[in-house]
Design a protein around this motif. Sequence first.
Motif, short mmCIF file in Angstrom:
data_model
loop_
_atom_site.label_atom_id
_atom_site.label_comp_id
_atom_site.label_asym_id
_atom_site.label_seq_id
_atom_site.Cartn_x
_atom_site.Cartn_y
_atom_site.Cartn_z
N PHE A 93 0.85 -1.15 0.09
CA PHE A 93 0.02 0.14 0.05
C PHE A 93 0.83 1.27 -0.02
CE2 PHE A 93 -2.98 3.01 2.57
CZ PHE A 93 -3.72 2.96 1.42
N ASP A 94 0.24 2.26 -0.86
CA ASP A 94 1.26 3.54 -0.86
C ASP A 94 0.33 4.72 -1.04
OD1 ASP A 94 0.57 3.17 -3.59
OD2 ASP A 94 2.65 2.87 -4.18
N GLN A 95 0.69 6.10 -1.23
CA GLN A 95 -0.21 7.03 -1.22
C GLN A 95 -0.51 7.22 -2.56
OE1 GLN A 95 -0.70 9.20 1.35
NE2 GLN A 95 -2.52 9.91 0.20
N GLN A 96 -0.13 6.73 -3.73
CA GLN A 96 -0.67 6.60 -4.93
C GLN A 96 -1.96 5.69 -4.77
OE1 GLN A 96 2.24 5.27 -7.66
NE2 GLN A 96 0.85 5.68 -9.42
N ALA A 98 -3.73 4.90 -2.17
CA ALA A 98 -4.67 5.65 -1.47
C ALA A 98 -5.39 6.75 -2.02
CB ALA A 98 -4.11 6.23 -0.33
N ASN A 99 -4.63 7.54 -3.09
CA ASN A 99 -5.29 8.32 -3.63
C ASN A 99 -6.52 7.56 -4.82
OD1 ASN A 99 -3.76 10.21 -2.86
ND2 ASN A 99 -2.55 10.47 -4.49
N ILE A 146 -5.59 0.94 9.02
CA ILE A 146 -4.46 1.86 8.46
C ILE A 146 -5.07 2.36 6.99
CG2 ILE A 146 -2.32 2.05 7.27
CD1 ILE A 146 -1.43 0.76 10.00
N VAL A 147 -5.47 1.49 6.30
CA VAL A 147 -5.84 1.81 4.84
C VAL A 147 -7.10 2.51 4.93
CG1 VAL A 147 -6.90 0.63 2.69
CG2 VAL A 147 -4.89 -0.26 3.68
N SER A 148 -8.23 2.25 5.91
CA SER A 148 -9.28 2.99 6.09
C SER A 148 -9.03 4.53 6.16
CB SER A 148 -10.10 2.56 7.01
OG SER A 148 -10.70 1.30 6.62
N ASP A 149 -7.93 4.75 7.14
CA ASP A 149 -7.74 6.07 7.58
C ASP A 149 -7.22 7.06 6.55
OD1 ASP A 149 -5.98 8.11 8.66
OD2 ASP A 149 -6.19 7.44 10.51
N ALA A 150 -6.22 6.23 5.77
CA ALA A 150 -5.38 6.96 4.66
C ALA A 150 -6.72 7.38 3.44
CB ALA A 150 -4.49 5.81 4.12
N LEU A 151 -7.47 6.49 3.41
CA LEU A 151 -8.45 6.65 2.23
C LEU A 151 -9.39 8.00 2.77
CD1 LEU A 151 -9.45 3.36 0.96
CD2 LEU A 151 -7.59 4.82 0.49
N ILE A 152 -9.84 7.89 4.13
CA ILE A 152 -11.01 8.73 4.54
C ILE A 152 -10.48 10.04 4.37
CG2 ILE A 152 -12.35 9.32 6.70
CD1 ILE A 152 -12.94 6.25 6.89
N ARG A 153 -9.08 10.17 4.95
CA ARG A 153 -8.83 11.71 5.05
C ARG A 153 -8.60 12.21 3.86
NH1 ARG A 153 -3.56 12.41 4.71
NH2 ARG A 153 -3.49 14.26 6.50
N LEU A 154 -8.65 11.53 2.86
CA LEU A 154 -8.44 12.08 1.34
C LEU A 154 -9.84 12.72 0.81
CD1 LEU A 154 -5.94 9.67 -0.31
CD2 LEU A 154 -5.47 11.96 0.47
#
Length: 235
Positions: A93-96, A98-99, A146-154
């Motif tokens: 998993f990375d920021q890309q 997540a975006n 962790i994945v949910s947090d990274a998605l929701i904050r975007l």
Amino acid sequence: MRIDIITCLPKLLDSFFGHSILKRAQEKGIAEVVVHDLRDYTQFKHRQVDDYSYGGSAGMVLMVEPIDRCISTLKNEREYDAVIYMTPDGKTFDQQTANRFSLFKNIIILCGHYKGVDERARQALITHEISIGDYVLSGGELAAAIVSDALIRLIPGVLSDETSALTDSFQDSLLAPAVYTRPADYKGMIVPEILLSGNEKEIEKWRFENALQRTKERRPDLYDKFTRENDPDAK
Ligand code: 6GU
């Protein structure tokens, strides 16, 4: 965005999603996280969801049947853009990622446990397999959080200052620059003067250079990639 998380340890996730940014996103109706207990979908006695692995290797394996029943129930209620399985042998998993995932409307995240899930569940039901790094956790719950947090904050409207997600580390492939707040002098450690100058153009330049320097020192791999992609003479 709606995230349905399937787990045998629902209590592990309740507190995480009941706090801070994630709680507010849910209260504002921007994101909804629904945690499902896999044990509610088994027909076996004692709410059994796992069994010994065929061939006799060590460890218990989550059975395909309750996973199929849970995912099928959800799919009958709405359409899903992705059914993600959290596993150390998935794609990192990375920021890309997540975006990309943050644009989805409905997703299911299946948390693995014990030695994993029956391979047939992966083949028949899963669209994406995701790992959060090269180390092994005892279950996928923390990884799903962790994945949910990274998605929701975007998702637009979740962070109060909408630009702040855009200035995160990794968002333009560089680490974020250093930040400071009051006091300007703490035990002789002083804030870089340019940040107190009010000169927005110079501050922007300082931040970029600081980000570049930090990335060079801490993540030479990202730095090389950034300079290659931003070199007008390359390619
Ligand atoms: Cl997604 N699950 C588990 N159990 N361990 C991990 C992981 C996931 N990602 C890295 N290690």
